[in-house]
Design a protein around this motif. Structure first.
Motif, PDB file in Angstrom:
ATOM      1  N   ARG A 138       0.610  -1.129   0.002  1.00  0.00           N
ATOM      2  CA  ARG A 138       0.080   0.065   0.041  1.00  0.00           C
ATOM      3  C   ARG A 138       0.828   1.271   0.006  1.00  0.00           C
ATOM      4  O   ARG A 138       0.425   2.113  -0.479  1.00  0.00           O
ATOM      5  N   ARG A 139       1.874   1.073   0.904  1.00  0.00           N
ATOM      6  CA  ARG A 139       2.955   2.268   0.752  1.00  0.00           C
ATOM      7  C   ARG A 139       3.496   2.778  -0.572  1.00  0.00           C
ATOM      8  O   ARG A 139       3.498   3.771  -1.183  1.00  0.00           O
ATOM      9  N   ALA A 140       3.782   1.580  -1.378  1.00  0.00           N
ATOM     10  CA  ALA A 140       4.377   1.912  -2.591  1.00  0.00           C
ATOM     11  C   ALA A 140       3.240   2.558  -3.657  1.00  0.00           C
ATOM     12  O   ALA A 140       3.656   3.271  -4.582  1.00  0.00           O
ATOM     13  N   TRP A 141       1.986   1.877  -3.487  1.00  0.00           N
ATOM     14  CA  TRP A 141       0.908   2.520  -4.419  1.00  0.00           C
ATOM     15  C   TRP A 141       0.493   3.833  -3.984  1.00  0.00           C
ATOM     16  O   TRP A 141       0.229   4.786  -4.934  1.00  0.00           O
ATOM     17  N   ARG A 142       0.690   4.291  -2.644  1.00  0.00           N
ATOM     18  CA  ARG A 142       0.245   5.513  -2.384  1.00  0.00           C
ATOM     19  C   ARG A 142       1.472   6.603  -2.854  1.00  0.00           C
ATOM     20  O   ARG A 142       1.164   7.634  -3.269  1.00  0.00           O
ATOM     21  N   SER A 143       2.573   6.020  -2.725  1.00  0.00           N
ATOM     22  CA  SER A 143       3.831   6.819  -3.147  1.00  0.00           C
ATOM     23  C   SER A 143       3.585   7.336  -4.921  1.00  0.00           C
ATOM     24  O   SER A 143       3.808   8.157  -5.218  1.00  0.00           O
ATOM     25  N   ALA A 144       3.090   6.053  -5.538  1.00  0.00           N
ATOM     26  CA  ALA A 144       2.969   6.305  -7.049  1.00  0.00           C
ATOM     27  C   ALA A 144       1.746   7.274  -7.079  1.00  0.00           C
ATOM     28  O   ALA A 144       1.903   7.841  -8.244  1.00  0.00           O
ATOM     29  N   ALA A 145       0.638   7.153  -6.434  1.00  0.00           N
ATOM     30  CA  ALA A 145      -0.513   8.003  -6.752  1.00  0.00           C
ATOM     31  C   ALA A 145      -0.409   9.434  -6.444  1.00  0.00           C
ATOM     32  O   ALA A 145      -1.008  10.128  -6.821  1.00  0.00           O
TER      33      ALA A 145
END
Length: 482
Positions: A138-145
């Protein structure tokens, strides 16, 4: 109100079904049209009056009228109410519904599987996504978003963050020294193979392919116009001695030959690269399962020993280390092929999603991928040990030659080899009846001849369930061996 309304009040009844109330109201009005009590041009009662007659909420009648109007059965005009549309009687008698009908019994019947649901799914090629840390993910996808939205179209030169991250990852884990600008990101191994065929001009030319081999890759190559020349593998994988001067390319899986599981030894690797360089053959190295090894040291990727000759096109993917739902793969092509690779990708338009690429880059840079690989390797090693031990116990009483286990040192599957007299297709089908989904080697062969066996993926098989799967397989195998 018109003369029709009182009669309609007296005769209109809601059908006794499980359909939503708005559908039932609309259907009851269609019944009135069907039998002639309502005709084109006749007005419908006010929504309030009909709601009181049916003792339902007025909103449900409003929804029903909207449905009839949107389907063409009625027309609504401000100040004139809602009237039956021209042609509605013909459509009603033809039983044209005002909405899409999904009958419960039909839905249940069509959804019911012909076979019992698999108790043990041993389909190979699937990692266990449950092992991925949800916090890291989730942290990785939040960073991408959180990244700025751009209007740039993804292409061969896109995704600089992911290319930098992968270059460092491949240097650490596979011994491949490549600059970020040498990597090309593509949406899956299929896209990588199609692009390499175009870049190397392989259409209509001979390409060596492992037999048995990765059937999906062979399908992609065949569909791209190449002539796949299948060459039997042995206990060390693809034999360089079987290549011909007329072969334009050779596809191989040296890390863990798919499906037989052989690890190509360093001597054969060196000879394969040297022979290909001398003959001008392109080696397509699919680094399938290269990250997972058990009780053995890592062997160098073909790309890492291809120094100077530049004949190896390296293909890697996130599908086997994380989840198949991540459609991300990467290609490191020989310098002579890179311009053609770029042109082919520009022409095809095949590209990886920028958000996905950013998320994967963050996942790598944060150390989450390294942690995942360490955790997954321990888990897969334990699952492999439990499954292999249970299978060996089941087969210990079998004295027929040709029965054994292959490919247990690496990857995410093992092969249960069987005598040539065994019909592995029938065996696989019978196992489905016993709750085990496991493909036979026939799925990877191109001819009736060749090795017999079952390709057992254990990545998603918990240790606690290994014994049950092995017992089911052992019982069926013993019956087939007679």
């Amino acid at each position: 109100m018109s003369r029709i309304s009182p009669e309609l009040h007296l005769t209109l009844r809601l059908p006794d079904t499980d359909a939503p109330l708005r559908h039932r109201i609309a259907e009851s009005i269609l019944d009135e049209i069907r039998v002639g009590r309502l005709r084109p041009g006749d007005p419908l009662p006010s929504t309030r009056a009909l709601a009181e007659h049916l003792t339902v909420a007025r909103a449900s009648v409003v929804d029903a009228y909207d449905e009839l109007c949107s389907s063409g059965y009625a027309n609504a005009r401000a100040g004139s109410g809602t009237r039956i549309a021209p042609g509605a009687d013909v459509a009603a008698r033809a039983h044209v519904a005002s909405h899409t009908i999904t009958r419960t019994s039909e839905r249940a019947s069509s959804a019911a599987p012909e076979k019992p649901a698999a108790l043990w799914d041993l389909t190979p090629g699937h990692p266990d996504p449950a092992l991925i840390s949800t916090v890291d993910w989730r942290r990785a996808w939040r960073s991408a978003a959180a990244a700025a939205v751009t209007s740039d179209l993804p292409g061969p030169g896109a995704h600089p963050e992911l290319r930098r991250s992968l270059a460092a990852h491949l240097r650490r884990t596979r011994g491949i020294a490549a600059r970020p600008d040498e990597l090309v990101i593509v949406p899956g191994v299929g896209a990588a193979l199609r692009t390499l065929v175009a870049a190397a001009g392989l259409d209509g030319r001979d390409v060596v392919f492992e037999e048995p081999g990765y059937s999906r890759a062979r399908t992609v190559l065949d569909g791209s116009g190449v002539r796949t020349r299948c060459v039997s593998v042995d206990g060390d994988g693809l034999d360089p001695a079987l290549l011909r001067a007329s072969d334009a390319a050779a596809y191989c899986t040296p890390a863990h030959q798919y499906p037989m599981g052989a690890r190509m030894p360093v001597g054969r690797r060196a000879r394969l690269v040297a022979d290909a360089a001398a003959s001008g053959t392109v080696i397509i190295e699919d680094d399938y399962d290269g990250e997972f090894r058990y009780d053995v040291s890592a062997l160098p990727a073909l790309r890492s020993i291809d120094r100077g000759s530049e004949c190896v096109a390296y293909v890697g993917t996130a599908s086997k280390i994380l989840t198949p739902s991540i459609r991300v793969a990467w290609v490191i092509a020989p310098p002579a092929l890179r311009p053609g690779l770029v042109r082919a990708l520009d022409a095809s338009g095949e590209a990886c999603c920028s958000i996905t690429a950013l998320a994967l880059a963050h996942f790598i840079d944060s150390g989450a991928l390294s942690r995942h690989l360490a955790r997954a390797s321990r888990t897969y090693s334990a699952r492999r040990a439990a499954f292999v031990t249970a299978l060996q116990h089941q087969l210990s009483a079998v004295h027929t030659g040709g029965v054994g286990l292959a490919g247990i040192e690496a990857g995410l599957h093992v092969v249960l080899t069987l005598p040539g007299s065994v019909d592995d297709v029938a065996l696989s089908a019978e196992l489905r009846d016993h709750g085990v989904t496991v493909p036979s080697l026939a799925d990877y062969r191109t001819t009736p001849d060749g090795p017999r066996g079952l390709v057992c993926g254990y990545a998603r098989l918990p240790e606690s369930r290994a014994r049950g799967a092995a017992e089911a397989i052992g019982g069926v195998v013993r019956r087939h061996l007679g």
